[in-house]
Write an enzyme that holds these catalytic residues in place. Structure first.
Site, PDB file in Angstrom:
ATOM      1  N   GLY A  17     -17.989   0.288  51.144  1.00 45.72           N
ATOM      2  CA  GLY A  17     -18.965  -0.841  50.767  1.00 45.72           C
ATOM      3  C   GLY A  17     -18.302  -1.825  51.756  1.00 45.72           C
ATOM      4  O   GLY A  17     -17.497  -1.857  53.491  1.00 45.72           O
ATOM      5  N   GLY A  19     -19.875  -4.396  53.837  1.00 42.76           N
ATOM      6  CA  GLY A  19     -20.248  -5.977  54.173  1.00 42.76           C
ATOM      7  C   GLY A  19     -18.735  -6.448  54.557  1.00 42.76           C
ATOM      8  O   GLY A  19     -19.094  -5.669  55.601  1.00 42.76           O
ATOM      9  N   PHE A  20     -19.108  -7.526  55.077  1.00 41.67           N
ATOM     10  CA  PHE A  20     -17.924  -8.115  55.018  1.00 41.67           C
ATOM     11  C   PHE A  20     -17.272  -8.314  55.930  1.00 41.67           C
ATOM     12  O   PHE A  20     -16.140  -7.949  56.588  1.00 41.67           O
ATOM     13  CB  PHE A  20     -18.369 -10.304  55.227  1.00 41.67           C
ATOM     14  N   VAL A  85     -21.551   5.021  45.536  1.00 41.60           N
ATOM     15  CA  VAL A  85     -20.447   5.534  44.426  1.00 41.60           C
ATOM     16  C   VAL A  85     -20.872   5.227  43.274  1.00 41.60           C
ATOM     17  O   VAL A  85     -21.309   4.305  43.180  1.00 41.60           O
ATOM     18  CB  VAL A  85     -19.711   5.097  45.085  1.00 41.60           C
ATOM     19  N   GLU A 176     -30.605 -24.333  50.093  1.00 41.55           N
ATOM     20  CA  GLU A 176     -30.658 -23.600  51.730  1.00 41.55           C
ATOM     21  C   GLU A 176     -32.723 -23.810  51.304  1.00 41.55           C
ATOM     22  O   GLU A 176     -33.327 -23.942  52.453  1.00 41.55           O
ATOM     23  CB  GLU A 176     -30.366 -22.678  52.401  1.00 41.55           C
ATOM     24  N   ASP A 306     -16.002 -10.094  47.892  1.00 41.28           N
ATOM     25  CA  ASP A 306     -16.427 -10.952  46.671  1.00 41.28           C
ATOM     26  C   ASP A 306     -15.975  -9.768  45.378  1.00 41.28           C
ATOM     27  O   ASP A 306     -15.849 -10.778  44.160  1.00 41.28           O
ATOM     28  CB  ASP A 306     -17.444 -10.599  46.676  1.00 41.28           C
TER      29      ASP A 306
HETATM   30  C1  LIG Z   1     -28.143 -15.412  49.840  1.00 44.45           C
HETATM   31  C2  LIG Z   1     -27.098 -15.079  49.942  1.00 44.45           C
HETATM   32  C3  LIG Z   1     -26.184 -16.701  50.929  1.00 44.45           C
HETATM   33  C4  LIG Z   1     -24.720 -16.961  51.384  1.00 44.45           C
HETATM   34  N1  LIG Z   1     -24.901 -17.759  51.737  1.00 44.45           N
HETATM   35  C5  LIG Z   1     -23.665 -17.933  51.701  1.00 44.45           C
HETATM   36  C6  LIG Z   1     -22.359 -19.252  53.443  1.00 44.45           C
HETATM   37  O1  LIG Z   1     -24.136 -19.431  53.487  1.00 44.45           O
HETATM   38  N2  LIG Z   1     -21.518 -18.829  53.777  1.00 44.45           N
HETATM   39  C7  LIG Z   1     -20.658 -18.192  53.178  1.00 44.45           C
HETATM   40  O2  LIG Z   1     -19.435 -17.679  53.577  1.00 44.45           O
HETATM   41  N3  LIG Z   1     -20.494 -16.962  51.977  1.00 44.45           N
HETATM   42  C8  LIG Z   1     -21.853 -16.981  52.363  1.00 44.45           C
HETATM   43  N4  LIG Z   1     -22.975 -15.592  50.711  1.00 44.45           N
HETATM   44  C9  LIG Z   1     -21.846 -14.989  50.672  1.00 44.45           C
HETATM   45  C10 LIG Z   1     -21.582 -13.721  51.761  1.00 44.45           C
HETATM   46  O3  LIG Z   1     -22.681 -13.276  51.704  1.00 44.45           O
HETATM   47  C11 LIG Z   1     -20.600 -13.243  50.491  1.00 44.45           C
HETATM   48  O4  LIG Z   1     -18.973 -13.901  50.046  1.00 44.45           O
HETATM   49  C12 LIG Z   1     -19.615 -11.710  51.107  1.00 44.45           C
HETATM   50  O5  LIG Z   1     -21.219 -10.652  52.234  1.00 44.45           O
HETATM   51  C13 LIG Z   1     -18.404 -11.139  50.916  1.00 44.45           C
HETATM   52  O6  LIG Z   1     -18.785 -10.097  51.445  1.00 44.45           O
HETATM   53  P1  LIG Z   1     -18.477  -8.411  50.872  1.00 44.45           P
HETATM   54  O7  LIG Z   1     -17.856  -7.168  51.840  1.00 44.45           O
HETATM   55  O8  LIG Z   1     -17.232  -8.635  49.333  1.00 44.45           O
HETATM   56  O9  LIG Z   1     -19.309  -8.025  50.240  1.00 44.45           O
HETATM   57  P2  LIG Z   1     -21.100  -7.819  50.841  1.00 44.45           P
HETATM   58  O10 LIG Z   1     -20.928  -8.562  52.054  1.00 44.45           O
HETATM   59  O11 LIG Z   1     -21.945  -7.814  49.392  1.00 44.45           O
HETATM   60  O12 LIG Z   1     -21.087  -5.612  51.108  1.00 44.45           O
HETATM   61  C14 LIG Z   1     -20.729  -5.241  49.825  1.00 44.45           C
HETATM   62  C15 LIG Z   1     -21.508  -3.601  50.128  1.00 44.45           C
HETATM   63  O13 LIG Z   1     -20.953  -2.702  49.307  1.00 44.45           O
HETATM   64  C16 LIG Z   1     -21.817  -1.564  49.180  1.00 44.45           C
HETATM   65  N5  LIG Z   1     -22.011  -1.771  47.769  1.00 44.45           N
HETATM   66  C17 LIG Z   1     -21.859  -2.121  46.795  1.00 44.45           C
HETATM   67  N6  LIG Z   1     -21.659  -1.509  45.804  1.00 44.45           N
HETATM   68  C18 LIG Z   1     -21.586   0.024  46.277  1.00 44.45           C
HETATM   69  C19 LIG Z   1     -22.012   1.219  45.254  1.00 44.45           C
HETATM   70  N7  LIG Z   1     -21.224   1.664  44.526  1.00 44.45           N
HETATM   71  N8  LIG Z   1     -21.829   2.755  46.758  1.00 44.45           N
HETATM   72  C20 LIG Z   1     -22.096   2.586  48.021  1.00 44.45           C
HETATM   73  N9  LIG Z   1     -21.885   1.186  47.881  1.00 44.45           N
HETATM   74  C21 LIG Z   1     -21.997  -0.338  47.680  1.00 44.45           C
HETATM   75  C22 LIG Z   1     -23.376  -3.184  50.034  1.00 44.45           C
HETATM   76  O14 LIG Z   1     -24.927  -2.405  50.443  1.00 44.45           O
HETATM   77  C23 LIG Z   1     -23.081  -3.792  51.148  1.00 44.45           C
HETATM   78  O15 LIG Z   1     -23.206  -3.691  51.993  1.00 44.45           O
HETATM   79  C24 LIG Z   1     -23.848 -15.333  50.513  1.00 44.45           C
HETATM   80  C25 LIG Z   1     -24.649 -14.875  49.820  1.00 44.45           C
HETATM   81  C26 LIG Z   1     -25.673 -14.401  49.272  1.00 44.45           C
HETATM   82  C27 LIG Z   1     -26.041 -13.549  48.760  1.00 44.45           C
END
Ligand SMILES: Cc1cc2nc3c(=O)[nH]c(=O)nc-3n(C[C@H](O)[C@H](O)[C@H](O)COP(=O)(O)OP(=O)(O)OC[C@H]3O[C@@H](n4cnc5c(N)ncnc54)[C@H](O)[C@@H]3O)c2cc1C
Length: 458
Positions: A17, A19-20, A85, A176, A306
């Site tokens: 992943g 993401g953030f 994955v 929003e 998350d």
């Molecule tokens: C519409 C929306 C608005 C939001 N607004 C806010 C806000 O205003 N403020 C705030 O703080 N937070 C906000 N959030 C929450 C914030 O986006 C999340 O807390 C943050 O993205 C978490 O980061 P992460 O790296 O855990 O997961 P993510 O950013 O979701 O990244 C997960 C990554 O894992 C990859 N992935 C997942 N499963 C697999 C797999 N099996 N195989 C390969 N790749 C995989 C995905 O493609 C993705 O790139 C919002 C979320 C959404 C959906």
């Protein structure tokens, strides 16, 4: 095995992943003696907090996404594999993906979250969600397509269902998107659809709990409610959607809101992966971790962001699913991995809450800072814009987002209202079936054998 990854003298850290959390961890370990392998099913990092702006035509999709390979260009210890994955195998220290198995010395699961439909099958099938860029583009296209359809309807009931938009979930995303749609109804739609009576278009925000913006202060909750009501959004608290079929969003067995447009922003589950011991995965699919993000009972396997369920004294239900939590956990894990490499014990993570905010519309936002500091209105709105602009990945994205925002502020318009979908005759037909979800996954298929040309009969 290993999908052609080069051999390395350093231990291999696989991060699932980008993401953030995953992105930040890989960046934080840039100069460390470790081979970093990031796996993601997308080749871009998606800035989810601004997805609703893509859905409502305020920002281009390109300005909230950034190519992963470009972010890490020049980072020598970084390798990327575009893959899904499917399973982790802690016994063999491998992850199983659609492109093959990849071995690891350390594993970090940073897979984020998935939309939670609470088991309501009709909603999952028919509603629109807002979790990815294709979702956001789909939502925008679908709503504009329904305005085009509404123009063709004589039946007032059918027209009403096409114009009504129901947003489910009164968290930041629901608030929003409702505010943004209300602004669109006031500024953009009268110009584009002078033939439609837009006083008929209802935007209804439905929340199962007693207040909007659950985790925020009472003052921010009330301010947000007031802003939305002023914008003409109908807010229904203590109301849950039970099913959604035949263009009806039912909030009891018999009572419903007629709509073709249901946006589901009611909650998320963790995106835990198969292969982990059952006891480590919670009911809402998050992975139980200790205070240094290690998965319980699996040394060398970590979860951050998350997907990680970290319980602390002040947060007995687990830390919130927010971008700052993900980023801070990533920084802290980088620090602990260095300590582990030196044979030192890991240190516990403490979340530093720097504040939460939500934007409602132009000049209207609510901000809660630590120590009970709240502010709203224009200053809150400026703060929201500044923080989101600064956290966007990539200089180009910051510039493009700034220009788009300045443009729409200056002329009260949102330039982006293209319907971007493969043309489908059924879309303009009165099929009464809901087709929003169908488009969320539909991708054009390459057909190597073109259909034979029919020769008209002589
Ligand atoms: C519409 C929306 C608005 C939001 N607004 C806010 C806000 O205003 N403020 C705030 O703080 N937070 C906000 N959030 C929450 C914030 O986006 C999340 O807390 C943050 O993205 C978490 O980061 P992460 O790296 O855990 O997961 P993510 O950013 O979701 O990244 C997960 C990554 O894992 C990859 N992935 C997942 N499963 C697999 C797999 N099996 N195989 C390969 N790749 C995989 C995905 O493609 C993705 O790139 C919002 C979320 C959404 C959906």
């Amino acid at each position: 095995m290993d999908t052609n990854l080069p051999k390395s003298a350093h231990p291999r850290l696989v991060i699932i992943g980008c993401g953030f959390a995953g992105l930040r961890l890989a960046q934080a370990l840039k100069h460390d003696p470790v081979q970093i392998v990031v796996i993601d099913r997308h080749n871009y990092h998606n800035f989810q907090p601004l997805l609703y702006q893509v859905a409502t035509g305020a920002l281009e999709a390109d300005s909230i996404a950034y190519p992963i390979r470009k972010i890490f260009a020049g980072q020598k210890n970084f390798f990327f594999r575009l893959a899904d994955v499917e399973q982790v195998n802690p016994d063999t220290k491998t992850v199983h993906t659609n492109i093959g198995d990849i071995g690891y010395d350390y594993l970090v699961i940073a897979t984020g979250s998935l939309t939670n439909f609470f088991g309501i099958e009709s909603v999952e099938r028919n509603a629109m969600q807002i979790k990815s860029i294709p979702n956001a583009l789909n939502l925008r296209s679908y709503i504009f397509q329904n305005f085009e359809k509404a123009l063709l309807k004589d039946d007032p009931e059918q027209r009403q269902a096409l114009l009504n938009i129901v947003v489910v979930g009164g968290g930041p995303t629901g608030v929003e998107i409702s505010g943004s749609l209300a602004e669109m109804r006031r500024t953009v739609l009268p110009k584009d659809y002078p033939e439609l009576d837009l006083s008929q278009m209802k935007i209804i925000l439905v929340e199962a709990g007693p207040a909007l913006l659950g985790p925020m202060s009472k003052q921010s909750q009330d301010d947000a409610l007031g802003y939305l009501q002023k914008l003409g959004v109908e807010v229904r608290l203590n109301t849950g959607i039970k099913r959604f079929e035949d263009c009806r969003a039912y909030y009891s067995d018999t009572e419903f809101i007629p709509t073709e447009n249901l946006i589901w922003a009611a909650g998320v589950n963790g995106a835990a992966l198969p292969g982990l011991p059952e006891a480590t995965v919670t009911r809402n699919k998050r992975i139980n971790v200790n205070r240094w993000n290690e998965v319980e009972g699996l040394p060398g396997v970590f979860a951050i962001g998350d997907v990680a369920n970290m319980v602390t004294e002040d947060m007995p239900k687990g830390l919130p699913m927010l971008a700052p939590v993900a980023q801070q956990q990533a920084d802290h894990l980088a620090h602990n991995l260095r300590r582990l490499a030196k044979g030192q014990p890991p240190e516990p993570f403490n979340y530093l809450n720097k504040g939460v905010m939500a934007i409602v519309a132009r000049n209207k936002a609510v901000v809660d800072l630590p120590k009970n500091v709240h502010f709203n209105g224009f200053f809150g709105w400026l703060t929201w814009l500044f923080v989101h602009l600064m956290t966007l990945v990539g200089f180009r994205n910051k510039v493009v987002a700034f220009i788009d925002w300045a443009f729409s502020y200056w002329n009260s318009d949102k330039a982006l209202r293209l319907i971007i979908r493969p043309f489908n005759r059924r879309d303009m037909k009165d099929d009464k079936g809901k087709r929003a979800a169908e488009h969320q996954t539909a991708t054009p298929q390459y057909n190597p054998t073109p259909p034979a040309i029919q020769t008209p009969a002589a």
